[in-house]
Design an enzyme around this catalytic site. Structure first.
Site, mmCIF file in Angstrom:
data_model
loop_
_atom_site.group_PDB
_atom_site.id
_atom_site.type_symbol
_atom_site.label_atom_id
_atom_site.label_comp_id
_atom_site.label_asym_id
_atom_site.label_seq_id
_atom_site.Cartn_x
_atom_site.Cartn_y
_atom_site.Cartn_z
ATOM 1 N N GLU A 45 0.825 -1.196 0.000
ATOM 2 C CA GLU A 45 0.000 0.000 0.000
ATOM 3 C C GLU A 45 0.865 1.254 0.000
ATOM 4 O OE1 GLU A 45 -4.021 -1.683 2.175
ATOM 5 O OE2 GLU A 45 -2.652 -0.485 3.372
ATOM 6 N N CYS A 84 3.319 8.573 1.267
ATOM 7 C CA CYS A 84 3.910 7.586 2.165
ATOM 8 C C CYS A 84 4.169 6.313 1.367
ATOM 9 C CB CYS A 84 2.966 7.314 3.330
ATOM 10 S SG CYS A 84 3.597 6.130 4.548
ATOM 11 N N CYS A 115 6.639 -6.686 7.048
ATOM 12 C CA CYS A 115 7.751 -6.176 7.840
ATOM 13 C C CYS A 115 8.177 -7.254 8.822
ATOM 14 C CB CYS A 115 7.346 -4.909 8.598
ATOM 15 S SG CYS A 115 8.714 -4.150 9.519
ATOM 16 N N CYS A 120 6.955 -4.743 15.520
ATOM 17 C CA CYS A 120 6.559 -3.704 16.469
ATOM 18 C C CYS A 120 5.117 -3.955 16.893
ATOM 19 C CB CYS A 120 6.713 -2.320 15.844
ATOM 20 S SG CYS A 120 8.426 -1.893 15.443
ATOM 21 N N CYS A 122 1.767 -1.974 15.485
ATOM 22 C CA CYS A 122 1.688 -1.691 14.049
ATOM 23 C C CYS A 122 0.924 -2.787 13.320
ATOM 24 C CB CYS A 122 3.098 -1.558 13.468
ATOM 25 S SG CYS A 122 3.123 -1.197 11.701
ATOM 26 N N GLY A 146 7.159 -1.916 6.041
ATOM 27 C CA GLY A 146 8.537 -2.353 6.037
ATOM 28 C C GLY A 146 9.504 -1.424 6.751
ATOM 29 N N GLU A 147 10.706 -1.934 7.005
ATOM 30 C CA GLU A 147 11.825 -1.180 7.575
ATOM 31 C C GLU A 147 12.775 -0.834 6.426
ATOM 32 O OE1 GLU A 147 14.677 0.718 8.866
ATOM 33 O OE2 GLU A 147 13.258 0.256 10.490
ATOM 34 N N SER A 151 11.585 6.048 14.741
ATOM 35 C CA SER A 151 10.389 5.551 15.431
ATOM 36 C C SER A 151 10.779 5.191 16.859
ATOM 37 C CB SER A 151 9.827 4.327 14.694
ATOM 38 O OG SER A 151 9.341 4.691 13.422
ATOM 39 N N CYS A 177 -1.449 6.313 9.936
ATOM 40 C CA CYS A 177 -0.150 5.790 10.377
ATOM 41 C C CYS A 177 -0.331 4.517 11.189
ATOM 42 C CB CYS A 177 0.553 6.849 11.211
ATOM 43 S SG CYS A 177 2.204 6.387 11.725
#
Length: 387
Positions: A106, A119, A126, A130, A133, A179-180, A233, A356
């Site tokens: 997305e 974004c 990911c 976390c 998320c 993702g990171e 983050s 977010c």
């Protein structure tokens, strides 16, 4: 830059064709040299791809017919395929973009009176897990190719009628999607180079921001590789709570992360770092948490950091809740009174799950994260507690 080959999703792209979106300017010049063409021809084609958003070589009228035929035979311009797009009541727009093997990612566009922010995702899913998320519950499948990262911007620009250096609908890009980004370093850097290049989308360095959960060695590498903005983050200012919320903290605790931030500021003394802090009810939103954050921010030079407070955005099955408005205001006031520059992010696009922390896409999970998440839901596990 290193380059990954993306899986063609465009019906005109044969498996042995090269996706030109996988190259930054130097990579494209080198590729054209391999074709026996002058490097400046690559820059001609680059303008067509990114300024005019053209993917048909036959319409690139100032490129010679022989070269157009050569490109048609060996190359293609292949952004991800749009599976669907949705607009929110507030003007936020989300695209679901198809990948190989049934995966999807997305991308989200957030319009504001003075800017438009896109974004962008860097991975299918990911791997960092976390706890607050939505993307993390989907697990992880793979890194995106450079073409799949910059292709998100290409799709959005085409849809929005963006014209580089003229009618700029996309003024800012944040690598804050799925993702990171630092775990897909080479491909993300290639894509960000195209975002910044005058022959690409031509954005200033301060308008391209990479957000990381805190991969310390890669933060250092990023500062040496490309001039972009950095967001961290954070979400907690003590190691015990941050490790619970952001498991990567166990490997790179806060002291090491702040060390990397100090080195970043030393290399870029006229820039600032944004620290993202998602506020969750009864977890990290109390006055003692604000005081811990103030103490942490004072470790950095004055004016070199700002805090971006993000009200938690719920998603199905989450064990967290959004802090109430009074608690959020009180938290922000404590920081402002301590002279910590603090912004409150307005929630946008939550009616289409585009806010977010809500991005999910479709992930063929290789990590069993989805199964573990469903198991926790079945067991009725509760929220974590403040510490």
């Amino acid at each position: 830059m290193n380059q990954a080959t993306s899986t063609p999703s465009d019906p005109k792209a044969a498996s042995d064709k090269v996706n030109l979106l996988d190259f930054d300017r130097q990579g494209l010049r080198d590729f054209f040299a391999q074709l026996g063409e002058k490097p400046y021809r690559a820059e001609q084609v680059m303008k067509w791809i990114y300024h005019r958003l053209e993917d048909d070589f036959g319409k690139m009228t100032d490129v010679g017919k022989a070269l157009r035929a050569k490109l048609e035979a060996s190359c293609y311009v292949g952004p991800p395929k749009t599976l669907f797009d949705r607009a929110a009541a507030d003007g936020t727009h989300k695209w679901l973009l198809g990948m190989d093997g049934g995966n999807a990612i997305e991308a989200v566009y957030i319009p504001e009176p003075t800017r438009g922010t896109l974004c962008v995702s860097s991975q299918v899913g990911c791997g960092l897990n976390c706890q607050f998320c939505s993307t993390a519950t989907q697990g992880f499948n793979r890194n995106l190719a450079a073409s799949e990262v910059i292709g998100q911007m290409w799709v959005a620009a085409k849809h929005l009628g963006n014209v580089t250096h003229q009618n700029r609908r996309i003024t800012n890009v944040v690598m804050m999607g799925m993702g990171e980004p630092l775990l897909n370093f080479d491909n993300v850097v290639t894509a960000m180079s195209l975002m910044r290049d005058d022959l690409g989308f031509g954005l200033a360095s301060k308008r391209v921001t990479l957000s990381t959960a805190g991969l310390v060695p890669m933060i250092d590498k990023l500062s040496e590789t490309i001039d972009v903005s950095l967001a961290v983050s954070l979400h907690a200012a003590n190691d015990e709570l941050r490790t619970e919320l952001v498991p990567l903290n166990k490997r790179y605790p806060i002291a090491e992360l702040m060390g990397a931030c100090l080195r970043w500021i030393e290399r870029r003394p006229r820039t600032s770092i944004t620290f993202e802090y998602t506020l969750m009810k009864g977890v990290n939103d109390q006055p003692e948490h604000a005081k811990q954050l103030i103490k942490l921010m004072r470790k950095l030079p004055t004016g070199s950091a700002k805090v971006n407070l993000i009200p938690f955005n719920p998603f199905p099955g989450t064990r967290f809740e959004r802090s109430d408005a009074d608690t959020i205001r009180a938290f922000q006031t404590l920081l402002l009174n301590a002279n910590v520059l603090t912004m409150l992010r307005r929630t946008r696009g939550d009616d289409i799950d585009a806010a977010c922390g809500q991005l999910k896409g479709q992930v063929l999970d290789r990590t069993r994260r989805q199964a573990e998440f469903r198991k926790r839901l079945d067991q009725g596990q509760g929220v974590v507690h403040a510490s």
